[in-house]
Design a protein around this motif. Structure first.
Motif, PDB file in Angstrom:
ATOM      1  N   SER A  87       0.810  -1.223   0.000  1.00 15.28           N
ATOM      2  CA  SER A  87       0.000   0.000   0.000  1.00 15.28           C
ATOM      3  C   SER A  87       0.838   1.266   0.000  1.00 15.28           C
ATOM      4  O   SER A  87       0.343   2.336  -0.348  1.00 15.28           O
ATOM      5  CB  SER A  87      -0.921   0.021   1.231  1.00 15.28           C
ATOM      6  OG  SER A  87      -1.782  -1.095   1.229  1.00 15.28           O
ATOM      7  N   GLY A  88       2.107   1.162   0.406  1.00 16.19           N
ATOM      8  CA  GLY A  88       2.924   2.358   0.560  1.00 16.19           C
ATOM      9  C   GLY A  88       2.683   3.021   1.903  1.00 16.19           C
ATOM     10  O   GLY A  88       1.680   2.788   2.576  1.00 16.19           O
ATOM     11  N   TRP A  89       3.639   3.864   2.288  1.00 18.05           N
ATOM     12  CA  TRP A  89       3.545   4.565   3.575  1.00 18.05           C
ATOM     13  C   TRP A  89       2.725   5.838   3.418  1.00 18.05           C
ATOM     14  O   TRP A  89       2.911   6.588   2.461  1.00 18.05           O
ATOM     15  CB  TRP A  89       4.934   4.901   4.106  1.00 18.05           C
ATOM     16  CG  TRP A  89       4.918   5.835   5.282  1.00 18.05           C
ATOM     17  CD1 TRP A  89       5.312   7.135   5.297  1.00 18.05           C
ATOM     18  CD2 TRP A  89       4.463   5.540   6.610  1.00 18.05           C
ATOM     19  NE1 TRP A  89       5.148   7.672   6.548  1.00 18.05           N
ATOM     20  CE2 TRP A  89       4.619   6.717   7.378  1.00 18.05           C
ATOM     21  CE3 TRP A  89       3.939   4.400   7.224  1.00 18.05           C
ATOM     22  CZ2 TRP A  89       4.288   6.786   8.722  1.00 18.05           C
ATOM     23  CZ3 TRP A  89       3.606   4.469   8.563  1.00 18.05           C
ATOM     24  CH2 TRP A  89       3.776   5.651   9.297  1.00 18.05           C
ATOM     25  N   VAL A  90       1.819   6.078   4.361  1.00 17.55           N
ATOM     26  CA  VAL A  90       1.007   7.296   4.375  1.00 17.55           C
ATOM     27  C   VAL A  90       1.116   7.907   5.768  1.00 17.55           C
ATOM     28  O   VAL A  90       0.820   7.257   6.767  1.00 17.55           O
ATOM     29  CB  VAL A  90      -0.469   7.003   4.051  1.00 17.55           C
ATOM     30  CG1 VAL A  90      -1.310   8.275   4.167  1.00 17.55           C
ATOM     31  CG2 VAL A  90      -0.599   6.416   2.654  1.00 17.55           C
ATOM     32  N   GLU A  91       1.541   9.159   5.839  1.00 16.72           N
ATOM     33  CA  GLU A  91       1.645   9.851   7.127  1.00 16.72           C
ATOM     34  C   GLU A  91       0.249  10.050   7.705  1.00 16.72           C
ATOM     35  O   GLU A  91      -0.695  10.403   7.003  1.00 16.72           O
ATOM     36  CB  GLU A  91       2.320  11.207   6.938  1.00 16.72           C
ATOM     37  CG  GLU A  91       2.818  11.836   8.217  1.00 16.72           C
ATOM     38  CD  GLU A  91       4.051  11.158   8.777  1.00 16.72           C
ATOM     39  OE1 GLU A  91       4.187  11.114  10.015  1.00 16.72           O
ATOM     40  OE2 GLU A  91       4.876  10.677   7.984  1.00 16.72           O
ATOM     41  N   PRO A  98      -9.377   4.681   3.633  1.00 16.15           N
ATOM     42  CA  PRO A  98      -8.279   4.155   2.818  1.00 16.15           C
ATOM     43  C   PRO A  98      -8.238   4.727   1.405  1.00 16.15           C
ATOM     44  O   PRO A  98      -7.398   4.324   0.597  1.00 16.15           O
ATOM     45  CB  PRO A  98      -8.580   2.653   2.777  1.00 16.15           C
ATOM     46  CG  PRO A  98     -10.066   2.578   2.909  1.00 16.15           C
ATOM     47  CD  PRO A  98     -10.460   3.720   3.819  1.00 16.15           C
ATOM     48  N   GLY A  99      -9.120   5.670   1.109  1.00 21.76           N
ATOM     49  CA  GLY A  99      -9.169   6.240  -0.233  1.00 21.76           C
ATOM     50  C   GLY A  99      -7.920   6.985  -0.636  1.00 21.76           C
ATOM     51  O   GLY A  99      -7.711   7.270  -1.822  1.00 21.76           O
ATOM     52  N   GLU A 103      -5.232   2.361  -5.823  1.00 24.56           N
ATOM     53  CA  GLU A 103      -6.397   1.487  -5.991  1.00 24.56           C
ATOM     54  C   GLU A 103      -6.071   0.016  -5.779  1.00 24.56           C
ATOM     55  O   GLU A 103      -6.922  -0.755  -5.330  1.00 24.56           O
ATOM     56  CB  GLU A 103      -7.002   1.681  -7.383  1.00 24.56           C
ATOM     57  CG  GLU A 103      -7.716   3.017  -7.549  1.00 24.56           C
ATOM     58  CD  GLU A 103      -8.475   3.108  -8.859  1.00 24.56           C
ATOM     59  OE1 GLU A 103      -8.525   2.082  -9.584  1.00 24.56           O
ATOM     60  OE2 GLU A 103      -9.009   4.183  -9.158  1.00 24.56           O
ATOM     61  N   ASP A 104      -4.834  -0.399  -6.108  1.00 20.43           N
ATOM     62  CA  ASP A 104      -4.486  -1.813  -5.962  1.00 20.43           C
ATOM     63  C   ASP A 104      -3.883  -2.143  -4.602  1.00 20.43           C
ATOM     64  O   ASP A 104      -3.396  -3.253  -4.383  1.00 20.43           O
ATOM     65  CB  ASP A 104      -3.517  -2.236  -7.070  1.00 20.43           C
ATOM     66  CG  ASP A 104      -2.195  -1.461  -7.047  1.00 20.43           C
ATOM     67  OD1 ASP A 104      -2.087  -0.487  -6.266  1.00 20.43           O
ATOM     68  OD2 ASP A 104      -1.282  -1.828  -7.809  1.00 20.43           O
ATOM     69  N   ALA A 105      -3.926  -1.213  -3.673  1.00 23.08           N
ATOM     70  CA  ALA A 105      -3.273  -1.389  -2.378  1.00 23.08           C
ATOM     71  C   ALA A 105      -3.922  -2.500  -1.553  1.00 23.08           C
ATOM     72  O   ALA A 105      -5.148  -2.644  -1.527  1.00 23.08           O
ATOM     73  CB  ALA A 105      -3.309  -0.078  -1.594  1.00 23.08           C
ATOM     74  N   PHE A 106      -3.092  -3.243  -0.870  1.00 30.89           N
ATOM     75  CA  PHE A 106      -3.558  -4.296   0.037  1.00 30.89           C
ATOM     76  C   PHE A 106      -4.594  -3.777   1.016  1.00 30.89           C
ATOM     77  O   PHE A 106      -5.628  -4.413   1.244  1.00 30.89           O
ATOM     78  CB  PHE A 106      -2.335  -4.860   0.779  1.00 30.89           C
ATOM     79  CG  PHE A 106      -2.619  -5.838   1.880  1.00 30.89           C
ATOM     80  CD1 PHE A 106      -3.573  -6.827   1.754  1.00 30.89           C
ATOM     81  CD2 PHE A 106      -1.886  -5.775   3.071  1.00 30.89           C
ATOM     82  CE1 PHE A 106      -3.813  -7.751   2.775  1.00 30.89           C
ATOM     83  CE2 PHE A 106      -2.111  -6.685   4.097  1.00 30.89           C
ATOM     84  CZ  PHE A 106      -3.075  -7.669   3.946  1.00 30.89           C
ATOM     85  N   ALA A 107      -4.347  -2.604   1.581  1.00 27.17           N
ATOM     86  CA  ALA A 107      -5.246  -2.078   2.614  1.00 27.17           C
ATOM     87  C   ALA A 107      -6.597  -1.644   2.065  1.00 27.17           C
ATOM     88  O   ALA A 107      -7.498  -1.322   2.844  1.00 27.17           O
ATOM     89  CB  ALA A 107      -4.574  -0.922   3.347  1.00 27.17           C
TER      90      ALA A 107
END
Length: 294
Positions: A87-91, A98-99, A103-107
């Motif tokens: 999903s990548g890191w999001v601060e 989760p929007g 779109e293809d993120a695991f979360a």
């Protein structure tokens, strides 16, 4: 009958930074250990400056798979990919929103869909014990939180014949634990030992600015595994894109760790065999029933 342990992790490298010495110990005691890796770490940054080169970034997926293979061999565990995309890191990530993720993120995968591959793996491997992350994911990375969610859902579903009927014969694990790695008590103990030796501690600024909840009181189980800390560190170094061999992870000498904190710590949160106060074994209460199964 051989005892079986499954560790559910978000990315390649997590298995080496959370519970690796525990797994190495159990493997060498004859336990079958399987690491379930939810994602390929495709969106992970190159965190080791020595590896921060264009060709590494361009081939990060293949490189991280190769690193996982190297770490797996060092620890002696088996490993399976669940096939989700990092999903990548999001601060300041909010799991309720989760929007903000790709779109293809695991979360962003619906929980019912995301749980099925783990249920299938549990039914195939038949673990007696599962270890995973707490409700905060250990730290609030989207994939760590999602790993927690599917682990808890899979615990409920794996033994239920009405859920995922095409995912294999039902299997009910007997215990589930959360990793409890950097408790404040552990950090203080190592910090004070280094200062008493006249050495510099990497934890001073961290302790001065400590804001995270202290989960020390939640620890139920401390597994002695100091003899395997070197293997743990070797496995960590195998993840060369993520771990600087001269970095923070290795600043506390192993003899200090073995003296002041020779365990890896866990919280028992689910059990079909009761709870054993002051456990030092993830299989406490399991060994005899497992042996009786044949």
């Amino acid at each position: 009958m051989q005892l079986r342990l499954m560790a559910v992790h978000a990315h390649p490298d997590d298995e080496s930074s959370k519970g690796a010495a525990t797994m190495a110990r159990y493997v060498r005691e004859g336990v079958s250990v399987l690491v379930a890796t939810c994602t390929g770490g495709e969106r992970g940054d190159v965190l080791n400056p020595k590896m921060d080169r264009p060709e590494v970034k361009e081939n990060i997926t293949e490189i991280r798979r190769a690193e996982m293979n190297a770490a797996r061999e060092i620890l002696g565990v088996d490993q399976a990919w669940l096939g989700f995309v990092d999903s990548g890191w999001v601060e300041n990530y909010d799991p309720a929103d989760p929007g903000s993720l790709p779109e293809d993120a695991f979360a962003r995968v619906p929980l019912e869909q995301a749980t099925e591959p783990l249920v299938k793996l549990i039914r195939e491997f038949k673990p007696h014990v599962i270890i995973t992350y707490d409700e905060e994911g250990g730290y609030p990375h989207p994939d760590h939180i999602m790993t927690h969610l599917i682990s808890m859902d899979a615990w409920d579903a794996a033994g239920d014949p009405e859920r995922y009927p095409d995912a294999g014969e039902p299997w009910q694990p007997l215990k589930l634990y959360y990793h409890m790695g950097f408790t404040k008590e552990r950090v203080i103990a190592l910090h004070e030992e280094l200062l008493a030796m006249g050495e510099e501690s990497p934890y001073g600024e961290w302790l001065e600015n400590w804001t995270r909840p202290d989960k020390t009181s939640r620890v139920t189980t401390r597994v002695p595994c100091g003899d395997y800390f070197e293997l743990r560190d070797d496995a960590l170094r195998a993840h060369a894109t993520q771990i600087d061999p001269d970095g923070w992870w290795f600043r506390v000498p192993l003899d200090v760790q073995r003296k002041r904190w020779p365990t890896e710590d866990y919280e028992l949160v689910k059990s079909m065999v009761g709870a054993q106060p002051g456990e030092d074994d993830l299989f406490a209460g399991v060994r005899e029933p497992a042996d009786a199964e044949g």
